[in-house]
Design an enzyme around this catalytic site. Structure first.
Site, PDB file in Angstrom:
ATOM      1  N   TYR A 286       0.846  -1.205   0.000  1.00 57.45           N
ATOM      2  CA  TYR A 286       0.000   0.000   0.000  1.00 57.45           C
ATOM      3  C   TYR A 286       0.878   1.249   0.000  1.00 57.45           C
ATOM      4  O   TYR A 286       1.741   1.425   0.861  1.00 57.45           O
ATOM      5  CB  TYR A 286      -0.937   0.039   1.212  1.00 57.45           C
ATOM      6  CG  TYR A 286      -2.086  -0.964   1.168  1.00 57.45           C
ATOM      7  CD1 TYR A 286      -2.350  -1.736   0.035  1.00 57.45           C
ATOM      8  CD2 TYR A 286      -2.925  -1.141   2.258  1.00 57.45           C
ATOM      9  CE1 TYR A 286      -3.399  -2.649   0.003  1.00 57.45           C
ATOM     10  CE2 TYR A 286      -3.976  -2.047   2.235  1.00 57.45           C
ATOM     11  CZ  TYR A 286      -4.204  -2.803   1.108  1.00 57.45           C
ATOM     12  OH  TYR A 286      -5.245  -3.704   1.084  1.00 57.45           O
TER      13      TYR A 286
ATOM     14  N   LYS B 289     -17.193   8.120  11.751  1.00 49.00           N
ATOM     15  CA  LYS B 289     -18.252   8.219  12.769  1.00 49.00           C
ATOM     16  C   LYS B 289     -19.571   7.645  12.239  1.00 49.00           C
ATOM     17  O   LYS B 289     -20.303   6.980  12.960  1.00 49.00           O
ATOM     18  CB  LYS B 289     -18.431   9.672  13.220  1.00 49.00           C
ATOM     19  CG  LYS B 289     -17.293  10.108  14.149  1.00 49.00           C
ATOM     20  CD  LYS B 289     -17.414  11.560  14.542  1.00 49.00           C
ATOM     21  CE  LYS B 289     -16.220  11.955  15.416  1.00 49.00           C
ATOM     22  NZ  LYS B 289     -16.112  13.409  15.593  1.00 49.00           N
TER      23      LYS B 289
ATOM     24  N   HIS C  84      -1.620 -11.903   0.211  1.00 49.58           N
ATOM     25  CA  HIS C  84      -2.452 -10.826  -0.354  1.00 49.58           C
ATOM     26  C   HIS C  84      -3.361 -11.366  -1.457  1.00 49.58           C
ATOM     27  O   HIS C  84      -4.530 -11.032  -1.520  1.00 49.58           O
ATOM     28  CB  HIS C  84      -1.557  -9.699  -0.876  1.00 49.58           C
ATOM     29  CG  HIS C  84      -2.262  -8.384  -1.020  1.00 49.58           C
ATOM     30  ND1 HIS C  84      -1.610  -7.190  -0.995  1.00 49.58           N
ATOM     31  CD2 HIS C  84      -3.569  -8.078  -1.188  1.00 49.58           C
ATOM     32  CE1 HIS C  84      -2.493  -6.206  -1.132  1.00 49.58           C
ATOM     33  NE2 HIS C  84      -3.678  -6.719  -1.264  1.00 49.58           N
TER      34      HIS C  84
ATOM     35  N   GLY D 267     -14.165  -3.694   0.472  1.00 51.25           N
ATOM     36  CA  GLY D 267     -15.120  -3.245  -0.553  1.00 51.25           C
ATOM     37  C   GLY D 267     -16.545  -3.219  -0.041  1.00 51.25           C
ATOM     38  O   GLY D 267     -17.486  -3.254  -0.827  1.00 51.25           O
TER      39      GLY D 267
ATOM     40  N   ASP E  12      -8.133 -12.657  -1.169  1.00 56.63           N
ATOM     41  CA  ASP E  12      -8.252 -12.796  -2.631  1.00 56.63           C
ATOM     42  C   ASP E  12      -7.725 -14.142  -3.135  1.00 56.63           C
ATOM     43  O   ASP E  12      -6.865 -14.209  -4.031  1.00 56.63           O
ATOM     44  CB  ASP E  12      -7.503 -11.646  -3.333  1.00 56.63           C
ATOM     45  CG  ASP E  12      -7.918 -10.275  -2.818  1.00 56.63           C
ATOM     46  OD1 ASP E  12      -8.974 -10.171  -2.165  1.00 56.63           O
ATOM     47  OD2 ASP E  12      -7.183  -9.312  -3.057  1.00 56.63           O
TER      48      ASP E  12
HETATM   49  N1  LIG Z   1      -7.373  -7.526   0.251  1.00 55.77           N
HETATM   50  C1  LIG Z   1      -7.546  -6.724  -0.774  1.00 55.77           C
HETATM   51  O1  LIG Z   1      -7.282  -7.075  -1.926  1.00 55.77           O
HETATM   52  C2  LIG Z   1      -8.087  -5.356  -0.531  1.00 55.77           C
HETATM   53  C3  LIG Z   1      -8.472  -4.564  -1.637  1.00 55.77           C
HETATM   54  C4  LIG Z   1      -8.973  -3.291  -1.397  1.00 55.77           C
HETATM   55  C5  LIG Z   1      -9.072  -2.816  -0.090  1.00 55.77           C
HETATM   56  N2  LIG Z   1      -8.675  -3.577   0.965  1.00 55.77           N
HETATM   57  C6  LIG Z   1      -8.772  -3.058   2.363  1.00 55.77           C
HETATM   58  O2  LIG Z   1     -10.074  -2.528   2.543  1.00 55.77           O
HETATM   59  C7  LIG Z   1     -10.010  -1.164   2.967  1.00 55.77           C
HETATM   60  C8  LIG Z   1     -11.180  -0.396   2.408  1.00 55.77           C
HETATM   61  O3  LIG Z   1     -11.017  -0.200   1.002  1.00 55.77           O
HETATM   62  P1  LIG Z   1     -12.143  -0.456  -0.017  1.00 55.77           P
HETATM   63  O4  LIG Z   1     -11.601  -0.459  -1.363  1.00 55.77           O
HETATM   64  O5  LIG Z   1     -12.819  -1.667   0.459  1.00 55.77           O
HETATM   65  O6  LIG Z   1     -13.057   0.802   0.141  1.00 55.77           O
HETATM   66  P2  LIG Z   1     -14.541   0.966   0.677  1.00 55.77           P
HETATM   67  O7  LIG Z   1     -14.535   0.836   2.166  1.00 55.77           O
HETATM   68  O8  LIG Z   1     -15.500   0.136  -0.107  1.00 55.77           O
HETATM   69  O9  LIG Z   1     -14.732   2.481   0.259  1.00 55.77           O
HETATM   70  C9  LIG Z   1     -13.933   3.458   0.821  1.00 55.77           C
HETATM   71  C10 LIG Z   1     -14.299   4.782   0.179  1.00 55.77           C
HETATM   72  O10 LIG Z   1     -15.695   4.981   0.268  1.00 55.77           O
HETATM   73  C11 LIG Z   1     -15.958   6.350   0.489  1.00 55.77           C
HETATM   74  N3  LIG Z   1     -16.673   6.467   1.756  1.00 55.77           N
HETATM   75  C12 LIG Z   1     -16.298   6.000   2.955  1.00 55.77           C
HETATM   76  N4  LIG Z   1     -17.193   6.288   3.887  1.00 55.77           N
HETATM   77  C13 LIG Z   1     -18.171   6.975   3.259  1.00 55.77           C
HETATM   78  C14 LIG Z   1     -19.356   7.546   3.701  1.00 55.77           C
HETATM   79  N5  LIG Z   1     -19.739   7.471   4.999  1.00 55.77           N
HETATM   80  N6  LIG Z   1     -20.132   8.163   2.789  1.00 55.77           N
HETATM   81  C15 LIG Z   1     -19.760   8.242   1.506  1.00 55.77           C
HETATM   82  N7  LIG Z   1     -18.624   7.713   1.012  1.00 55.77           N
HETATM   83  C16 LIG Z   1     -17.847   7.084   1.898  1.00 55.77           C
HETATM   84  C17 LIG Z   1     -14.622   7.054   0.609  1.00 55.77           C
HETATM   85  O11 LIG Z   1     -14.319   7.571  -0.681  1.00 55.77           O
HETATM   86  P3  LIG Z   1     -14.335   9.139  -1.026  1.00 55.77           P
HETATM   87  O12 LIG Z   1     -12.948   9.385  -1.435  1.00 55.77           O
HETATM   88  O13 LIG Z   1     -15.298   9.226  -2.161  1.00 55.77           O
HETATM   89  O14 LIG Z   1     -14.761   9.896   0.162  1.00 55.77           O
HETATM   90  C18 LIG Z   1     -13.674   5.947   0.933  1.00 55.77           C
HETATM   91  O15 LIG Z   1     -12.348   6.161   0.481  1.00 55.77           O
HETATM   92  C19 LIG Z   1      -8.650  -0.676   2.481  1.00 55.77           C
HETATM   93  O16 LIG Z   1      -8.196   0.414   3.250  1.00 55.77           O
HETATM   94  C20 LIG Z   1      -7.812  -1.910   2.647  1.00 55.77           C
HETATM   95  O17 LIG Z   1      -7.375  -2.001   3.995  1.00 55.77           O
HETATM   96  C21 LIG Z   1      -8.202  -4.844   0.753  1.00 55.77           C
END
Ligand SMILES: NC(=O)c1ccc[n+]([C@@H]2O[C@H](COP(=O)([O-])OP(=O)(O)OC[C@H]3O[C@@H](n4cnc5c(N)ncnc54)[C@H](OP(=O)(O)O)[C@@H]3O)[C@@H](O)[C@H]2O)c1
Length: 359
Positions: free
Chosen positions: A70, A300, A139, A224, A170
């Site tokens: 990351y 929050k 990963h 996600g 994954d």
């Molecule tokens: N293992 C894997 O392959 C893998 C892959 C991806 C992620 N992850 C992990 O999962 C974590 C989360 O990532 P994700 O891709 O799954 O993202 P997600 O939680 O589905 O979405 C995060 C994004 O949603 C938006 N968001 C968050 N809270 C919100 C709210 N209350 N209202 C409106 N929009 C909101 C924000 O984007 P804005 O910029 O639009 O505000 C934020 O950056 C990562 O930090 C990582 O640790 C793991």
């Protein structure tokens, strides 16, 4: 509506056991993938990192998710610095991942083999300024390293005290089930957790992965869960979503689902993202979702969603609008004894059979 969680206990201090282990983690895991500048073009600017981390800990949170890759290592460095400043390393459960390293054009800086695993852990420990990782994930599955090599290398790292628990992200269900079975018979550490993409807008993990996790008693720690912000209402018909952290397009099914989410959110006077999260916690109660947030306000909101109870009509509307085809063998034999048409209609019409659904 929103239940009052016990006022004495902070909302994230209702700890859960991580799979078949004694390790206790908060009911929401904090995703830190956006911390750093190297991936700003796809992840957006994250300027509130410290405030988000402090708010999370004040609410009782102890479970942080990251990966060696990351932000090209910056994420782990930021967490390492923050833990040093706060003096809270022992309090935190640090999860990180390996599979792809930082060295360019090095054939052994990718993959799940012993050399990459051990070298990645050495580098992660340095960046995190610690001498152990609580939870180390593969990963993503590399389709080349023998499963025995992965599990025996995990075993060695645990024996050396550098890693406490091991996990997969994954990776196909058959690989994880086989890895856990091999580990059980060899006396190696079992798989504690699994991380896959799962949300109201993408329920494909319900085909094979979720039944496997239940059967193996592995913690389900999905990413996600907000569909990268897909159903939050910020994308409307006719708009092209920004390509960020995986979101590429909104289909008509996504828009229809978003309409249902928005309607229920209005009924309960909460936000769309809270309904999306509440659906997961109501639909899969043991799940420990990873939430990604760019602002403390977003965090929050997520924390408040822990107290939302959806009624059966609201759950039905969300489940119907997000339903997927399970495909073979589920469309042929059902997902439980009672639903199996072969058993039901061929001589067992007049008896009631017990059922243990795996849904
Ligand atoms: N293992 C894997 O392959 C893998 C892959 C991806 C992620 N992850 C992990 O999962 C974590 C989360 O990532 P994700 O891709 O799954 O993202 P997600 O939680 O589905 O979405 C995060 C994004 O949603 C938006 N968001 C968050 N809270 C919100 C709210 N209350 N209202 C409106 N929009 C909101 C924000 O984007 P804005 O910029 O639009 O505000 C934020 O950056 C990562 O930090 C990582 O640790 C793991």
């Amino acid at each position: 509506m929103t239940d009052q969680l016990s006022s004495q206990v902070p909302p994230l201090a209702h700890y859960r056991l991580l799979g078949n282990s004694g390790l206790r983690v908060s009911p929401l895991c904090l995703g830190c993938m956006g911390y750093g500048k190297s991936w700003q073009d796809i992840m957006g600017e994250h300027v509130e990192n410290e405030a988000i981390l402090d708010t999370y800990v004040e609410a009782g949170g102890n479970f942080l998710d990251m990966a060696n890759k990351y932000n090209e290592g910056e994420t782990e460095e930021i967490i390492g610095e923050w833990m040093k400043k706060r003096g809270n390393r022992e309090r935190m459960v640090i999860a990180t991942k390996f599979s792809i390293g930082m060295r360019k054009n090095d054939p052994n800086a990718v993959g799940n083999h012993r050399k990459n695993m051990i070298s990645a852990v050495k580098d992660s420990l340095k960046r995190l300024q610690t001498d152990y990782i609580d939870l180390l994930y593969v990963h993503f599955w590399d389709f080349t390293t023998p499963i025995e090599e992965v599990m025996s290398s995990f075993h060695d790292l645990i024996s050396a005290g550098k890693v406490h628990y091991v996990a997969f992200s994954d990776t196909p269900a058959w690989v994880v089930a086989k890895a856990n079975t091999i580990a059980q018979f060899r006396g190696w550490p079992h798989v504690a957790a699994y991380q896959g993409r799962y949300s109201l807008s993408d329920r494909t993990m319900e085909r094979e992965l979720i039944p496997m996790l239940r059967s193996e008693k592995i913690a389900h720690v999905p990413w996600g869960v907000l569909g990268q912000g897909k159903l939050t209402g910020k994308y409307q018909r006719g708009m092209q979503p920004k390509i960020r952290g995986g979101i590429t397009q909104m289909t008509e099914k996504d828009f229809q689902l978003q309409d249902v989410v928005t309607d229920i959110a209005k009924q309960l006077n909460v936000s769309n993202s809270q309904i999306v999260l509440a659906w997961m916690l109501n639909h899969q109660p043991g799940t420990i979702p990873i939430v990604g947030c760019r602002t403390t306000a977003q965090l929050k909101e997520h924390i408040q969603a822990l107290g939302i109870r959806l009624n059966s009509e609201q759950m039905k509307r969300l489940n119907d609008a997000s339903a997927i085809e399970l495909g073979f063998p589920h469309d042929f034999i059902g997902q439980g004894f009672k639903q199996n048409p072969i058993i039901k209609y061929r001589g067992n019409e007049n008896i009631e059979l017990d059922d243990v659904p795996l849904q």
